[in-house]
Design an enzyme around this catalytic site. Structure first.
Site, PDB file in Angstrom:
ATOM      1  N   THR A 276       2.777   2.133  -2.226  1.00 41.83           N
ATOM      2  CA  THR A 276       4.067   1.813  -2.840  1.00 41.83           C
ATOM      3  C   THR A 276       4.061   2.124  -4.326  1.00 41.83           C
ATOM      4  O   THR A 276       5.115   2.305  -4.924  1.00 41.83           O
ATOM      5  CB  THR A 276       4.398   0.316  -2.656  1.00 41.83           C
ATOM      6  OG1 THR A 276       3.201  -0.429  -2.877  1.00 41.83           O
ATOM      7  CG2 THR A 276       4.927   0.026  -1.271  1.00 41.83           C
TER       8      THR A 276
ATOM      9  N   GLY B 282     -15.945   5.808  -2.150  1.00 41.53           N
ATOM     10  CA  GLY B 282     -15.117   6.256  -1.021  1.00 41.53           C
ATOM     11  C   GLY B 282     -14.791   5.143  -0.046  1.00 41.53           C
ATOM     12  O   GLY B 282     -14.416   5.394   1.097  1.00 41.53           O
ATOM     13  N   ALA B 283     -14.914   3.895  -0.481  1.00 38.16           N
ATOM     14  CA  ALA B 283     -14.661   2.772   0.423  1.00 38.16           C
ATOM     15  C   ALA B 283     -13.276   2.179   0.220  1.00 38.16           C
ATOM     16  O   ALA B 283     -12.932   1.161   0.809  1.00 38.16           O
ATOM     17  CB  ALA B 283     -15.723   1.695   0.211  1.00 38.16           C
ATOM     18  N   GLY B 284     -12.475   2.806  -0.650  1.00 38.48           N
ATOM     19  CA  GLY B 284     -11.129   2.282  -0.911  1.00 38.48           C
ATOM     20  C   GLY B 284     -11.160   1.106  -1.867  1.00 38.48           C
ATOM     21  O   GLY B 284     -10.201   0.347  -1.968  1.00 38.48           O
TER      22      GLY B 284
ATOM     23  N   GLU C 286       0.844  -1.203   0.000  1.00 43.69           N
ATOM     24  CA  GLU C 286       0.000   0.000   0.000  1.00 43.69           C
ATOM     25  C   GLU C 286       0.874   1.245   0.000  1.00 43.69           C
ATOM     26  O   GLU C 286       1.882   1.302   0.720  1.00 43.69           O
ATOM     27  CB  GLU C 286      -0.884  -0.042   1.255  1.00 43.69           C
ATOM     28  CG  GLU C 286      -2.246   0.546   1.066  1.00 43.69           C
ATOM     29  CD  GLU C 286      -3.122  -0.251   0.091  1.00 43.69           C
ATOM     30  OE1 GLU C 286      -3.142   0.102  -1.104  1.00 43.69           O
ATOM     31  OE2 GLU C 286      -3.771  -1.204   0.541  1.00 43.69           O
TER      32      GLU C 286
ATOM     33  N   ASP D  73      -4.529   1.191  -9.387  1.00 43.33           N
ATOM     34  CA  ASP D  73      -5.974   0.959  -9.529  1.00 43.33           C
ATOM     35  C   ASP D  73      -6.386   0.815 -10.992  1.00 43.33           C
ATOM     36  O   ASP D  73      -7.155  -0.069 -11.356  1.00 43.33           O
ATOM     37  CB  ASP D  73      -6.759   2.112  -8.893  1.00 43.33           C
ATOM     38  CG  ASP D  73      -6.423   2.290  -7.425  1.00 43.33           C
ATOM     39  OD1 ASP D  73      -5.731   1.411  -6.877  1.00 43.33           O
ATOM     40  OD2 ASP D  73      -6.826   3.301  -6.839  1.00 43.33           O
TER      41      ASP D  73
ATOM     42  N   SER E  71     -11.831   1.582  -5.100  1.00 40.19           N
ATOM     43  CA  SER E  71     -11.443   2.144  -6.382  1.00 40.19           C
ATOM     44  C   SER E  71     -12.571   2.320  -7.392  1.00 40.19           C
ATOM     45  O   SER E  71     -12.432   1.957  -8.564  1.00 40.19           O
ATOM     46  CB  SER E  71     -10.351   1.259  -6.971  1.00 40.19           C
ATOM     47  OG  SER E  71      -9.458   2.072  -7.596  1.00 40.19           O
ATOM     48  N   SER E  72     -13.653   2.893  -6.927  1.00 42.24           N
ATOM     49  CA  SER E  72     -14.749   3.185  -7.847  1.00 42.24           C
ATOM     50  C   SER E  72     -14.304   4.233  -8.871  1.00 42.24           C
ATOM     51  O   SER E  72     -14.722   4.197 -10.033  1.00 42.24           O
ATOM     52  CB  SER E  72     -15.984   3.671  -7.092  1.00 42.24           C
ATOM     53  OG  SER E  72     -15.656   4.767  -6.279  1.00 42.24           O
TER      54      SER E  72
HETATM   55  C1  GLA Z   1      -5.222   4.886  -3.922  1.00 43.62           C
HETATM   56  C2  GLA Z   1      -4.464   5.278  -5.183  1.00 43.62           C
HETATM   57  C3  GLA Z   1      -3.473   4.188  -5.596  1.00 43.62           C
HETATM   58  C4  GLA Z   1      -2.585   3.774  -4.420  1.00 43.62           C
HETATM   59  C5  GLA Z   1      -3.418   3.515  -3.157  1.00 43.62           C
HETATM   60  C6  GLA Z   1      -2.575   3.293  -1.947  1.00 43.62           C
HETATM   61  O1  GLA Z   1      -6.045   3.788  -4.168  1.00 43.62           O
HETATM   62  O2  GLA Z   1      -5.355   5.505  -6.256  1.00 43.62           O
HETATM   63  O3  GLA Z   1      -2.704   4.632  -6.677  1.00 43.62           O
HETATM   64  O4  GLA Z   1      -1.590   4.710  -4.182  1.00 43.62           O
HETATM   65  O5  GLA Z   1      -4.311   4.575  -2.883  1.00 43.62           O
HETATM   66  O6  GLA Z   1      -1.824   2.128  -2.087  1.00 43.62           O
END
Ligand code: GLA
Length: 392
Positions: free
Chosen positions: A35, A120-122, A33, A170, A124-125
């Protein structure tokens, strides 16, 4: 009615022609993460939650967008791309902007989209919207853009039009994801390797804090700048160092006294996370989920203490799993400051673990934690008519 059918129906009611149907997935990240923008390694996979698109070209320069989940429309023309206060159109206009800047010939288009990736839940919408539209326009205008260029274009749309300086993970996994596999992506060379992650006895489960932190994008950009600051300091003496990927733990330690403590702390997390990811991949090769899970907890610790992108709600959800034998590992996932944790849990205990943690979460924060059991799916693809008919 399934989601793609719903999107198709709305499209046909609005535009009365035959659209291309596309499925664009969200993603999980097993480990690695923050990275990607440091040109290190990541280990994401596409998931079975997605944004669905119905898209067809027009004969003029008008682009008509309809966000089915919000029940909102937005129109713009190709010769006037202006950032919108509504926010969601920017993810789509950003893609059009990049296509035009890259010299591709496109017309206007009609587009209806919507899906089941929580915002917004992480998960990647945003990348699902960007890469999904880039993929769709590539198809309907026959642009012959290769997959990696689509990824880069979608990332640039987010960097330049939305204004989040995100890395490539993402958008990459959105386009390249493969069912049953995570991808070990080397964000420096952009090579990747399939890492099978297909266990009968365990589930990948997200606990959503349902916390949306407004700080997320500004702090994200700040972390990126902090890492850049560390690289600059090292580069003065080691000109071959271009990113934290080129920095070992030993080299970083020799610079401890030359960096502000916070800069060092951020760099330390990133360097350690790259090492952890490589160990985690070795563990997966021998199906050692205990070691893998222990590394996930270490990642969370680093993200929370050193990188400082967690929040009390995420920390709580991770801590609560630590003494449960059926949970191999847990950590916050994605950019941070809210969103989901990812958990590896033995199938037969998923329900009991989820309900006990949700109950404690509710008691502590007076907020619900949503639970999603996910499956690893494929990357963005066309939904063919037969497939759509079969699942209707
Ligand atoms: C978000 C960003 C990604 C990545 C992550 C953290 O999802 O879009 O590029 O940096 O955070 O790992």
């Amino acid at each position: 009615m399934n989601l793609i059918h719903k999107i198709e129906k709305i499209y046909k009611n609005m535009f009365n022609d035959e659209p291309l149907l596309v499925r664009s997935p969200g993603r999980l990240n097993l480990i690695g993460e923050h990275t990607d923008y440091n040109l290190g390694f990541v280990l994401p996979a596409a998931i079975n939650k997605a944004v669905y698109f119905a898209v067809a070209p027009r004969q003029d320069k008008t682009c008509k967008l309809f966000a089915a989940d919000l029940n909102e429309a937005f129109d713009f023309t190709l010769d006037r791309l202006v950032k919108s206060d509504k926010h969601w159109p920017n993810y789509l206009m950003g893609v059009v902007d990049q296509l035009i800047k890259a010299g591709h010939e496109i017309n206007g288009f009609n587009c209806v989209f919507g899906g089941d990736i929580p915002i917004g839940a992480g998960l990647s919408s945003s990348a699902a919207i960007e890469a999904g539209l880039a993929f769709s326009l590539n198809q309907i205008f026959d642009l012959h853009i290769d997959k990696l260029s689509l990824v880069k274009l979608a990332q640039k749309a987010e960097n330049e039009f939305v204004g989040v300086n995100c890395g490539i993970m993402d958008q990459f996994i959105n386009i390249f994801g493969e069912s049953g596999n995570a991808l070990r992506i080397d964000c420096r060379s952009l090579d990747y390797e399939l890492v099978p992650f297909d266990y009968d006895n365990i589930s990948l489960v997200f606990f959503n804090t349902n916390v949306l932190h407004s700080l997320a994008s500004s702090e994200y950009n700040l972390r990126r700048a902090e890492c850049g600051k560390g690289v600059e300091i090292i580069k003065k003496e080691f000109s071959q160092v271009n990113s934290l990927r080129d920095v070992s733990r030993d080299l970083l330690n020799t610079f401890k006294s030359k960096m502000e403590p916070l800069t060092f702390q951020r760099c330390k997390y990133v360097v350690e996370e790259n090492e952890r990811l490589l160990k985690a991949c070795e563990a997966l090769k021998v199906h050692d989920l205990n070691t893998f899970g222990a590394l996930m907890y270490q990642t969370h610790e680093g993200l929370s203490r050193d990188y400082e992108v967690s929040c009390p709600e995420l920390d709580f959800l991770v801590d609560e799993t630590k003494d449960i034998p059926a949970v191999y590992g847990a950590r916050m996932m994605g950019g941070g400051f809210g969103g989901c944790t990812i958990n590896i849990i033995e199938n037969e205990f998923v329900e009991s673990v989820s309900s006990s943690i949700s109950k404690k979460y509710k008691q502590k924060f007076n907020r619900e934690a949503s639970v999603y059991v996910t499956k690893i799916g494929g990357g963005t693809s066309i939904v063919c008519k037969e497939e759509n008919a079969a699942i209707r």
